[in-house]
Design an enzyme around this catalytic site. Structure first.
Site, PDB file in Angstrom:
ATOM      1  N   TYR A  53       0.861  -1.200   0.000  1.00 53.09           N
ATOM      2  CA  TYR A  53       0.000   0.000   0.000  1.00 53.09           C
ATOM      3  C   TYR A  53       0.883   1.230   0.000  1.00 53.09           C
ATOM      4  CZ  TYR A  53      -4.961  -0.906   0.205  1.00 53.09           C
ATOM      5  OH  TYR A  53      -6.255  -1.210  -0.138  1.00 53.09           O
ATOM      6  N   GLU A  55      -0.492   4.885  -0.468  1.00 50.64           N
ATOM      7  CA  GLU A  55      -1.258   6.111  -0.722  1.00 50.64           C
ATOM      8  C   GLU A  55      -0.358   7.328  -0.568  1.00 50.64           C
ATOM      9  OE1 GLU A  55      -2.563   3.641   1.120  1.00 50.64           O
ATOM     10  OE2 GLU A  55      -4.764   3.666   1.037  1.00 50.64           O
ATOM     11  N   ASP A 199      -6.064  13.675 -25.286  1.00 57.48           N
ATOM     12  CA  ASP A 199      -6.094  12.266 -24.880  1.00 57.48           C
ATOM     13  C   ASP A 199      -5.394  11.465 -25.979  1.00 57.48           C
ATOM     14  OD1 ASP A 199      -6.728   9.605 -24.506  1.00 57.48           O
ATOM     15  OD2 ASP A 199      -8.814   9.976 -23.942  1.00 57.48           O
ATOM     16  N   THR A 225      -3.302   5.941 -22.022  1.00 59.26           N
ATOM     17  CA  THR A 225      -3.149   4.620 -21.415  1.00 59.26           C
ATOM     18  C   THR A 225      -1.748   4.141 -21.757  1.00 59.26           C
ATOM     19  OG1 THR A 225      -4.203   3.754 -23.394  1.00 59.26           O
ATOM     20  CG2 THR A 225      -5.545   3.853 -21.413  1.00 59.26           C
ATOM     21  N   LYS A 228      -1.396   0.502 -24.944  1.00 57.50           N
ATOM     22  CA  LYS A 228      -1.738   0.389 -26.369  1.00 57.50           C
ATOM     23  C   LYS A 228      -0.444   0.454 -27.185  1.00 57.50           C
ATOM     24  CE  LYS A 228      -6.488   2.043 -25.812  1.00 57.50           C
ATOM     25  NZ  LYS A 228      -6.722   2.787 -24.564  1.00 57.50           N
ATOM     26  N   ARG A 234      -1.406  -2.577 -18.431  1.00 57.56           N
ATOM     27  CA  ARG A 234      -2.682  -1.853 -18.440  1.00 57.56           C
ATOM     28  C   ARG A 234      -2.601  -0.743 -17.407  1.00 57.56           C
ATOM     29  NH1 ARG A 234      -5.759  -4.526 -21.730  1.00 57.56           N
ATOM     30  NH2 ARG A 234      -7.372  -2.968 -21.482  1.00 57.56           N
TER      31      ARG A 234
HETATM   32  N1  DSN Z   1     -11.276   0.301 -25.286  1.00 55.76           N
HETATM   33  C1  DSN Z   1     -10.394   1.263 -25.875  1.00 55.76           C
HETATM   34  C2  DSN Z   1     -10.289   1.080 -27.346  1.00 55.76           C
HETATM   35  O1  DSN Z   1     -10.411  -0.037 -27.794  1.00 55.76           O
HETATM   36  O2  DSN Z   1     -10.064   2.031 -28.073  1.00 55.76           O
HETATM   37  C3  DSN Z   1     -10.753   2.641 -25.518  1.00 55.76           C
HETATM   38  O3  DSN Z   1     -10.889   2.756 -24.152  1.00 55.76           O
END
Ligand code: DSN
Length: 418
Positions: A53, A55, A199, A225, A228, A234
């Site tokens: 933990y 925080e 974003d 994120t 990707k 993730r």
């Molecule tokens: N689920 C993602 C995508 O496939 O683009 C977006 O959050």
């Protein structure tokens, strides 16, 4: 008490994980938002850091025992700042959605006006969809892509900005295949006195590898994120100018999250290290080259590409000219049978619902990680077309499944158990 003995091990779940590994490595993974992380990223994700933990932030934690965790999180922060040239980074968001909601919490008040791209034209749920907290708590207005060129229309965005006087403009997409130029967004935001959030969830790896313009010098806040094109675990991340650093940190913790997932933070640090290597530039360039090759090959097979093609890692394919009866839903299902994984996707102004759709979205980050190049993209288009043309013929679909497995065997992504 020790954990259950070896004989009591949960063979059910581990058996299923093995099955999923098999699915991933014997099929073509073409979901534009997915990738194969390195074994090192996975090792960090499965490390003892999951026990801790923490925080707070490095040097300011609520619990003891965080000296090592502080070093790890500080490394993640420094690396991502270096990668994007940012003033400040928060690496704790559990996901892209959490990152976006933290930005709204930190920089807006409920009811404030925001401008974002409509979900059915390539935006994201958290860009103001009425079923998402962003659309419930804030007064979002949407821009759409142009009717003929299917590209962002900055005249339309400017008109809406002048009309609605938003507190923030959200640039960013999940199924838009073209470059996202940051300068015109900044110019409009400045003209109406709005904050600019970018974003870059989908394109973070392309930006890191120099294959897409970097919005960090133009935006007040950049979210993304890490799993990707950036090829990490993730999770989410927020970059800000120094002026917004304190508000964003407060909005992540204690504003919207509790204990950070330090195993994920460590894995992010590993992924950022990997993205800082010169070879990552080659990877990012190859993703884009592969997408261009696949788009061209798909066109030759009779599909229409939304906006006519791609400048990024993905394309949105309009199935209608190929076969007017064929839906995205049916395509996704039969392609799954052939070992080709992608997702159904609305095309702009789609006559069908998001559950059915007239299109599919295809991305090249995963197959590029496997080492596939332009010649394999031509084969992939062929396998997709062959499957869809013969969707009512299980024998042909099975033939394609075998060809897909043979192709993937030539590009083993994990040579040892990761
Ligand atoms: N689920 C993602 C995508 O496939 O683009 C977006 O959050």
């Amino acid at each position: 008490m020790p954990w259950p003995s070896e004989s009591q091990r949960d063979t059910e779940v581990f058996g299923l994980i093995d099955k999923e590994r098999e699915r991933q490595v014997t099929g073509l993974q073409l979901i534009a938002s997915e990738n194969f992380t390195s074994p090192d990223v996975m090792e960090a994700t499965g490390s003892v850091l999951t026990n801790k933990y923490a925080e707070g932030y490095p040097g300011k934690r609520y619990y003891g025992g965080n000296a090592v965790v502080d070093e790890i999180e500080a490394l993640a922060i420094e690396r991502i700042k270096q990668l994007f040239g940012a003033d400040h980074a928060n690496v704790q968001p559990h996901s892209g959605a959490s990152a976006n909601m933290a930005v709204y919490l930190g920089l807006l008040k409920p009811g404030d006006t925001v401008l974002g791209l409509s979900l059915d034209h390539g935006g994201h749920l958290t860009h103001g969809s009425p079923v998402n907290a962003s659309g419930i708590l804030y007064d979002f207005h949407s821009f759409r892509v142009g009717a003929t060129d299917e590209r962002l229309d900055f005249d339309q965005i400017r008109e809406l900005a002048i009309k609605h006087k938003p507190k923030m403009i959200v640039a960013g997409t999940t199924s838009y295949p073209r470059r996202l130029e940051p300068k015109p967004f900044r110019a409009i935001a400045d003209e109406v006195g709005a904050l600019m959030m970018f974003d870059i969830a989908h394109i973070a790896g392309l930006v890191a590898g120099g294959a897409h313009p970097n919005p960090v010098p133009y935006a007040d806040v950049v979210t993304f994120t890490t799993h990707k094109t950036l090829r990490g675990p993730r999770g989410g991340c927020i970059l800000t100018t120094a002026a917004h650093a304190a508000a964003i940190d407060k909005a992540v913790f204690p504003g919207s999250q509790g204990g950070p997932l330090e195993h994920a933070v460590a894995a992010k640090a590993v992924a950022f290290h990997e993205a800082l290597q010169p070879s990552f530039k080659d990877y990012a360039q190859q993703i884009v080259k592969n997408a261009a090759a696949l788009a061209e090959a798909m066109s030759k097979q009779g599909f229409r590409l939304v906006s006519g093609g791609t400048d990024t890692h993905m394309m949105v394919v309009d199935l209608q000219p190929f076969d007017a009866e064929l839906t995205g839903k049916e395509s996704q299902l039969v392609l799954d049978e052939a070992g080709i994984t992608l997702n159904k996707n609305n095309i702009p102004n789609d006559p069908r619902s998001p559950f059915v759709t007239s299109g599919v979205r295809i991305g090249t980050p995963s197959v590029t990680t496997q080492g596939m190049k332009e010649p394999e993209m031509v084969l992939i288009a062929e396998y997709i077309a062959q499957t869809l043309r013969n969707r009512n013929n299980p024998a042909v679909v099975a033939e394609v499944r075998a060809k897909v497995a043979a192709l993937c065997a030539k590009f083993p992504v994990y040579s040892k158990r990761a």
